[in-house]
Design a protein around this motif. Structure first.
Motif, PDB file in Angstrom:
ATOM      1  N   UNK A   1       0.780  -1.218   0.000  1.00 41.44           N
ATOM      2  CA  UNK A   1       0.000   0.000   0.000  1.00 41.44           C
ATOM      3  C   UNK A   1       0.816   1.274   0.000  1.00 41.44           C
ATOM      4  N   UNK A   2       1.734   1.421   0.956  1.00 41.27           N
ATOM      5  CA  UNK A   2       2.527   2.643   1.020  1.00 41.27           C
ATOM      6  C   UNK A   2       3.525   2.717  -0.120  1.00 41.27           C
ATOM      7  N   UNK A   3       4.015   1.572  -0.560  1.00 38.00           N
ATOM      8  CA  UNK A   3       4.928   1.559  -1.704  1.00 38.00           C
ATOM      9  C   UNK A   3       4.241   2.104  -2.940  1.00 38.00           C
ATOM     10  N   UNK A   4       3.032   1.625  -3.214  1.00 42.83           N
ATOM     11  CA  UNK A   4       2.306   2.083  -4.399  1.00 42.83           C
ATOM     12  C   UNK A   4       1.933   3.552  -4.264  1.00 42.83           C
ATOM     13  N   UNK A   5       1.397   3.937  -3.092  1.00 37.19           N
ATOM     14  CA  UNK A   5       0.990   5.327  -2.886  1.00 37.19           C
ATOM     15  C   UNK A   5       2.159   6.288  -3.094  1.00 37.19           C
ATOM     16  N   UNK A   6       3.313   5.966  -2.530  1.00 42.16           N
ATOM     17  CA  UNK A   6       4.464   6.859  -2.656  1.00 42.16           C
ATOM     18  C   UNK A   6       5.017   6.866  -4.074  1.00 42.16           C
ATOM     19  N   UNK A   7       4.956   5.730  -4.753  1.00 39.71           N
ATOM     20  CA  UNK A   7       5.348   5.711  -6.159  1.00 39.71           C
ATOM     21  C   UNK A   7       4.471   6.657  -6.979  1.00 39.71           C
ATOM     22  N   UNK A   8       3.157   6.552  -6.780  1.00 35.98           N
ATOM     23  CA  UNK A   8       2.245   7.396  -7.540  1.00 35.98           C
ATOM     24  C   UNK A   8       2.428   8.862  -7.197  1.00 35.98           C
ATOM     25  N   UNK A   9       2.650   9.168  -5.904  1.00 37.35           N
ATOM     26  CA  UNK A   9       2.921  10.546  -5.499  1.00 37.35           C
ATOM     27  C   UNK A   9       4.149  11.086  -6.232  1.00 37.35           C
TER      28      UNK A   9
ATOM     29  N   UNK B   1       1.849  13.572 -12.055  1.00 36.60           N
ATOM     30  CA  UNK B   1       1.653  14.996 -11.797  1.00 36.60           C
ATOM     31  C   UNK B   1       0.273  15.249 -11.201  1.00 36.60           C
ATOM     32  N   UNK B   2       0.203  16.127 -10.203  1.00 37.11           N
ATOM     33  CA  UNK B   2      -1.056  16.526  -9.566  1.00 37.11           C
ATOM     34  C   UNK B   2      -1.770  15.356  -8.913  1.00 37.11           C
ATOM     35  N   UNK B   3      -1.022  14.350  -8.464  1.00 33.70           N
ATOM     36  CA  UNK B   3      -1.641  13.239  -7.744  1.00 33.70           C
ATOM     37  C   UNK B   3      -2.164  13.756  -6.406  1.00 33.70           C
ATOM     38  N   UNK B   4      -3.472  13.638  -6.200  1.00 33.44           N
ATOM     39  CA  UNK B   4      -4.054  14.197  -4.981  1.00 33.44           C
ATOM     40  C   UNK B   4      -4.978  13.214  -4.271  1.00 33.44           C
ATOM     41  N   UNK B   5      -4.848  11.929  -4.573  1.00 35.15           N
ATOM     42  CA  UNK B   5      -5.681  10.929  -3.918  1.00 35.15           C
ATOM     43  C   UNK B   5      -5.222  10.746  -2.469  1.00 35.15           C
TER      44      UNK B   5
ATOM     45  N   UNK C   1       6.092   8.821 -23.645  1.00 34.92           N
ATOM     46  CA  UNK C   1       6.716  10.109 -23.973  1.00 34.92           C
ATOM     47  C   UNK C   1       7.221  10.847 -22.734  1.00 34.92           C
ATOM     48  N   UNK C   2       7.762  10.069 -21.777  1.00 39.62           N
ATOM     49  CA  UNK C   2       8.362  10.662 -20.600  1.00 39.62           C
ATOM     50  C   UNK C   2       7.386  11.107 -19.534  1.00 39.62           C
ATOM     51  N   UNK C   3       6.105  10.755 -19.671  1.00 38.92           N
ATOM     52  CA  UNK C   3       5.095  11.188 -18.706  1.00 38.92           C
ATOM     53  C   UNK C   3       4.303   9.985 -18.183  1.00 38.92           C
ATOM     54  N   UNK C   4       3.890  10.076 -16.918  1.00 43.15           N
ATOM     55  CA  UNK C   4       3.050   9.057 -16.301  1.00 43.15           C
ATOM     56  C   UNK C   4       1.613   9.572 -16.235  1.00 43.15           C
ATOM     57  N   UNK C   5       0.675   8.758 -16.705  1.00 41.37           N
ATOM     58  CA  UNK C   5      -0.745   9.112 -16.690  1.00 41.37           C
ATOM     59  C   UNK C   5      -1.512   8.089 -15.857  1.00 41.37           C
ATOM     60  N   UNK C   6      -2.281   8.579 -14.902  1.00 40.63           N
ATOM     61  CA  UNK C   6      -3.097   7.709 -14.067  1.00 40.63           C
ATOM     62  C   UNK C   6      -4.355   7.303 -14.818  1.00 40.63           C
ATOM     63  N   UNK C   7      -4.564   5.998 -14.978  1.00 42.23           N
ATOM     64  CA  UNK C   7      -5.757   5.488 -15.643  1.00 42.23           C
ATOM     65  C   UNK C   7      -6.780   4.961 -14.646  1.00 42.23           C
ATOM     66  N   UNK C   8      -6.340   4.515 -13.493  1.00 42.97           N
ATOM     67  CA  UNK C   8      -7.252   4.030 -12.450  1.00 42.97           C
ATOM     68  C   UNK C   8      -6.510   4.067 -11.130  1.00 42.97           C
ATOM     69  N   UNK C   9      -7.270   4.314 -10.046  1.00 47.00           N
ATOM     70  CA  UNK C   9      -6.678   4.327  -8.711  1.00 47.00           C
ATOM     71  C   UNK C   9      -7.554   3.551  -7.749  1.00 47.00           C
ATOM     72  N   UNK C  10      -6.931   2.626  -7.012  1.00 49.68           N
ATOM     73  CA  UNK C  10      -7.618   1.915  -5.933  1.00 49.68           C
ATOM     74  C   UNK C  10      -8.881   1.214  -6.443  1.00 49.68           C
ATOM     75  N   UNK C  11      -8.812   0.660  -7.634  1.00 53.89           N
ATOM     76  CA  UNK C  11      -9.989   0.083  -8.268  1.00 53.89           C
ATOM     77  C   UNK C  11     -10.302  -1.302  -7.705  1.00 53.89           C
ATOM     78  N   UNK C  12     -11.539  -1.497  -7.288  1.00 54.49           N
ATOM     79  CA  UNK C  12     -12.018  -2.815  -6.857  1.00 54.49           C
ATOM     80  C   UNK C  12     -13.297  -3.205  -7.595  1.00 54.49           C
TER      81      UNK C  12
END
Length: 231
Positions: A175-183, A187-191, A207-218
């Motif tokens: 959990x904390x590993x994933x959260x801190x990676x995403x942070x 960009x603008x990660x605010x979950x 292209x050098x950028x990370x895009x969030x497609x889903x977070x904490x999906x169950x």
């Protein structure tokens, strides 16, 4: 358009330390029966994803979780789990195994008194990790810099192997590993919600950028009855 790579970050299933509310970190607690059940449900929901590689931390709860997900996957013939200690959870040192309900508030209070930071912010999380190391009489607990350097080195290995391949990569860790990676990456990660056990968070790197497609999906969890109804 250039090719990218998509990472499926899955938190391990519920363990007995999760159930008991214990500080877990590097401790090797087993999955509970409900934890195993929900990992199967998560795996069924991901069963049609064609993963090209599978990585876990070297702790048993992530290895067992990944094994169950692969058991449910329809394209698992070529897949083998590669364990990476870089993706372990935060190490809590002498606090491992103690009651989280007792430890966390005390550490948070010490951080807030020292820094006066609002709860749930990225800086507060980092300062809490630093405080764990300071409060650990043996100083075995990881501070934020030690943790981030470790996890980032693992991510760089994956990017060197898979960036620009259009592959789907399964990473089962903590959990904390994933959260801190995403942070650190998105960009603008605010979950602020804590990751649920067996949840999936999907990130595309292109292209050098990370895009969030889903977070904490169950929502993808599937029961056997759900599959039977669709047959």
């Amino acid at each position: 358009m250039s090719k990218g790579v998509t990472f499926y970050f899955v938190r391990h299933g519920e363990t007995y330390f999760n159930f008991y509310g214990r500080m877990q970190g590097w401790s090797n607690a087993l999955l509970t029966e409900d934890g195993i059940k929900n990992v199967h449900r998560s795996g069924r929901g991901l069963a049609d994803i064609e993963f090209d590689a599978v990585y876990t931390s070297d702790l048993k709860r992530t290895i067992d979780t990944a094994s169950i997900i692969l058991e449910e996957n329809h394209n698992n013939e070529h897949l083998e789990i590669e364990q990476m200690p870089e993706f372990r959870e935060v190490h809590f040192g002498s606090f491992e195994g103690l009651s989280a309900a007792e430890v966390w508030p005390e550490v948070e209070q010490r951080v807030n008194i020292k820094h006066g930071l609002p709860e749930g912010t990225e800086n507060q999380i980092q300062d809490i990790m630093n405080m764990f190391k300071e409060a650990d009489p043996y100083h075995f607990a990881e501070n934020y810099t030690e943790f981030w350097n470790r996890v980032e080195s693992g991510l760089l290995k994956l990017l060197n192997r898979h960036a620009g391949t259009d592959q789907n990569i399964l990473v089962v860790c903590h959990g904390m590993t994933i959260r801190n990676l995403l942070h650190g990456l998105v960009a603008d990660f605010d979950e602020t919600d804590a990751l649920q056990n067996a949840s999936v968070s999907i990130v595309k790197y292109q292209n050098g950028h990370f895009e969030m497609l889903a977070y904490n999906q169950v929502e993808h969890f599937k029961d056997v009855a759900d599959e039977a109804a669709n047959d």
